[in-house]
Motif scaffolding. Structure first.
Motif, short mmCIF file in Angstrom:
data_model
loop_
_atom_site.label_atom_id
_atom_site.label_comp_id
_atom_site.label_asym_id
_atom_site.label_seq_id
_atom_site.Cartn_x
_atom_site.Cartn_y
_atom_site.Cartn_z
N SER A 20 35.33 43.16 52.82
CA SER A 20 36.29 43.69 53.80
C SER A 20 37.63 44.00 53.16
O SER A 20 38.55 44.47 53.83
CB SER A 20 36.50 42.67 54.92
OG SER A 20 36.96 41.44 54.39
N ALA A 21 37.76 43.74 51.85
CA ALA A 21 39.01 44.00 51.14
C ALA A 21 38.71 44.74 49.85
O ALA A 21 37.56 44.83 49.41
CB ALA A 21 39.74 42.68 50.85
N PHE A 22 39.73 45.29 49.24
CA PHE A 22 39.63 45.89 47.92
C PHE A 22 39.37 44.78 46.91
O PHE A 22 40.02 43.74 46.95
CB PHE A 22 40.95 46.62 47.62
CG PHE A 22 41.05 47.18 46.23
CD1 PHE A 22 40.13 48.10 45.77
CD2 PHE A 22 42.08 46.79 45.38
CE1 PHE A 22 40.23 48.62 44.48
CE2 PHE A 22 42.20 47.31 44.11
CZ PHE A 22 41.27 48.23 43.66
N GLN A 23 38.40 44.98 46.01
CA GLN A 23 38.03 43.93 45.07
C GLN A 23 38.02 44.42 43.63
O GLN A 23 37.76 45.60 43.37
CB GLN A 23 36.64 43.36 45.40
CG GLN A 23 36.59 42.55 46.67
CD GLN A 23 35.23 41.92 46.87
OE1 GLN A 23 34.22 42.37 46.33
NE2 GLN A 23 35.19 40.86 47.67
N MET A 24 38.26 43.47 42.73
CA MET A 24 38.12 43.70 41.30
C MET A 24 37.23 42.60 40.74
O MET A 24 37.52 41.42 40.90
CB MET A 24 39.49 43.68 40.61
CG MET A 24 40.35 44.89 40.92
SD MET A 24 42.12 44.55 40.75
CE MET A 24 42.45 43.68 42.28
N TRP A 25 36.14 42.97 40.10
CA TRP A 25 35.20 42.02 39.51
C TRP A 25 35.44 42.02 38.00
O TRP A 25 35.15 43.00 37.32
CB TRP A 25 33.77 42.43 39.80
CG TRP A 25 33.37 42.39 41.24
CD1 TRP A 25 34.06 42.88 42.32
CD2 TRP A 25 32.16 41.83 41.77
NE1 TRP A 25 33.38 42.66 43.48
CE2 TRP A 25 32.20 42.02 43.18
CE3 TRP A 25 31.06 41.21 41.20
CZ2 TRP A 25 31.17 41.61 44.01
CZ3 TRP A 25 30.04 40.79 42.03
CH2 TRP A 25 30.10 40.99 43.41
N LEU A 26 35.97 40.93 37.47
CA LEU A 26 36.30 40.83 36.05
C LEU A 26 35.26 39.96 35.35
O LEU A 26 35.09 38.79 35.69
CB LEU A 26 37.67 40.18 35.85
CG LEU A 26 38.93 40.87 36.38
CD1 LEU A 26 39.04 40.77 37.89
CD2 LEU A 26 40.16 40.25 35.75
N VAL A 27 34.58 40.52 34.38
CA VAL A 27 33.62 39.74 33.60
C VAL A 27 34.35 39.17 32.39
O VAL A 27 34.75 39.91 31.49
CB VAL A 27 32.42 40.60 33.16
CG1 VAL A 27 31.42 39.75 32.38
CG2 VAL A 27 31.73 41.21 34.38
N LEU A 68 32.64 35.05 35.68
CA LEU A 68 33.05 36.21 36.46
C LEU A 68 34.12 35.81 37.46
O LEU A 68 33.99 34.78 38.13
CB LEU A 68 31.84 36.78 37.20
CG LEU A 68 32.06 37.87 38.25
CD1 LEU A 68 32.46 39.16 37.57
CD2 LEU A 68 30.78 38.09 39.06
N LYS A 69 35.17 36.60 37.54
CA LYS A 69 36.21 36.38 38.55
C LYS A 69 36.22 37.57 39.50
O LYS A 69 36.18 38.72 39.07
CB LYS A 69 37.59 36.22 37.91
CG LYS A 69 37.78 34.89 37.20
CD LYS A 69 39.22 34.72 36.73
CE LYS A 69 39.41 33.38 36.04
NZ LYS A 69 39.26 32.25 36.95
N VAL A 70 36.26 37.27 40.79
CA VAL A 70 36.33 38.32 41.82
C VAL A 70 37.66 38.18 42.54
O VAL A 70 37.94 37.15 43.16
CB VAL A 70 35.17 38.20 42.82
CG1 VAL A 70 35.29 39.31 43.87
CG2 VAL A 70 33.83 38.29 42.10
N VAL A 71 38.49 39.20 42.44
CA VAL A 71 39.81 39.20 43.07
C VAL A 71 39.75 40.10 44.30
O VAL A 71 39.43 41.29 44.19
CB VAL A 71 40.90 39.72 42.10
CG1 VAL A 71 42.27 39.67 42.76
CG2 VAL A 71 40.89 38.92 40.81
N SER A 72 40.03 39.53 45.47
CA SER A 72 40.05 40.30 46.72
C SER A 72 41.49 40.48 47.17
O SER A 72 42.26 39.51 47.19
CB SER A 72 39.26 39.56 47.80
OG SER A 72 37.90 39.41 47.41
#
Length: 259
Positions: A20-27, A68-72
């Motif tokens: 439901s938000a803009f996300q960035m998935w950082l490996v 993995l980090k997921v930033v919402s």
């Protein structure tokens, strides 16, 4: 406004997510295989997946250990109302997804900005929120310059069926139930799940239920029998067998490893 989740091989889930938000998935380390709107994507260490709200993302698998980090982020919270009306509202849900590669010189700067924002969130300071907001506003500026994409045919149907399964994961759902939510025949429903997620509707239902079972085992003191009962299993042995097929270990062994 800003939420950061850390996933490793011990915490990752394989069910669909409709963010439901803009996300960035950082490996940070390792390799992760994803499906985004039915398209297979491989993310290696150092790569970032940027995902607009309303997309269908499914983790297929990870190779070996990974981090993995997921930033919402709620982009509306990054700007004043007048700026949001101009630079957020027209773009929400329009762009889809984009993968950033560290080897691409043009994308290196934005990767560094995302990395700084995540690192800054770890530090406690009266200026942390301000600093991170400014950095993420720069990321959003980059994002809205991406070409817009048309939502794939059937995406709304698939999202309705996925949401229905997640909202009723303690019930024994039939193929007819799922197909009806999508306004499809049983055969069409099966084709949708094969196309979008490389799975069948009922196999996905089982996966979602076993993900719920895993959370209950780790986050509560419920017995295995009580977890089985909550998920609608009349037989504990059937629940244990089903759980083991998905998680490769018994519920008690799973609980012991996670705690």
């Amino acid at each position: 406004m800003i939420d950061v989740q850390t996933w490793t091989e011990h915490t990752i889930e394989t069910s669909f997510m409709t963010n439901s938000a803009f996300q960035m998935w950082l490996v940070i380390a390792g390799r992760v295989m994803l499906l985004v709107n039915g398209t297979a994507i491989q993310l290696d260490a150092g790569m970032v997946l940027m995902v607009d709200c309303g997309q269908l993302t499914k983790v297929e698998r990870a190779e070996g250990s990974f981090h993995l980090k997921v930033v919402s982020v709620d982009p509306f919270a990054l700007f004043s109302p007048s700026l949001a009306a101009q630079y957020v509202t027209p773009y929400v849900g329009m762009i889809g997804y984009h993968v950033l590669h560290p080897t691409d010189a043009g994308e290196k700067a934005i990767l560094d900005t995302i990395d700084r924002a995540v690192r800054r969130l770890k530090k406690e300071s009266i200026f942390t929120l301000l600093d991170v907001t400014l950095q993420l506003a720069v990321v959003w500026r980059y994002w809205i310059q991406r070409p817009s994409v048309t939502r794939r045919h059937g995406q709304e149907r698939m999202q309705r069926m996925i949401s229905y399964i997640h909202d009723h994961d303690t019930m024994k759902l039939s193929l007819e139930d799922i197909a009806a939510v999508g306004g499809l025949s049983r055969a069409e429903c099966c084709r949708y799940f094969t196309k979008w997620g490389d799975t069948s509707p009922l196999a996905y239902v089982q996966d979602v239920r076993m993900q719920r079972a895993a959370r209950l085992l780790c986050e509560t003191n419920l017995s295995v029998a009580e977890v089985a009962n909550q998920l609608g299993f009349t037989s504990v042995s059937h629940f244990v067998q089903t759980f083991k097929k998905v998680h490769i270990r018994t519920p008690l062994a799973y609980r012991k490893q996670k705690t």
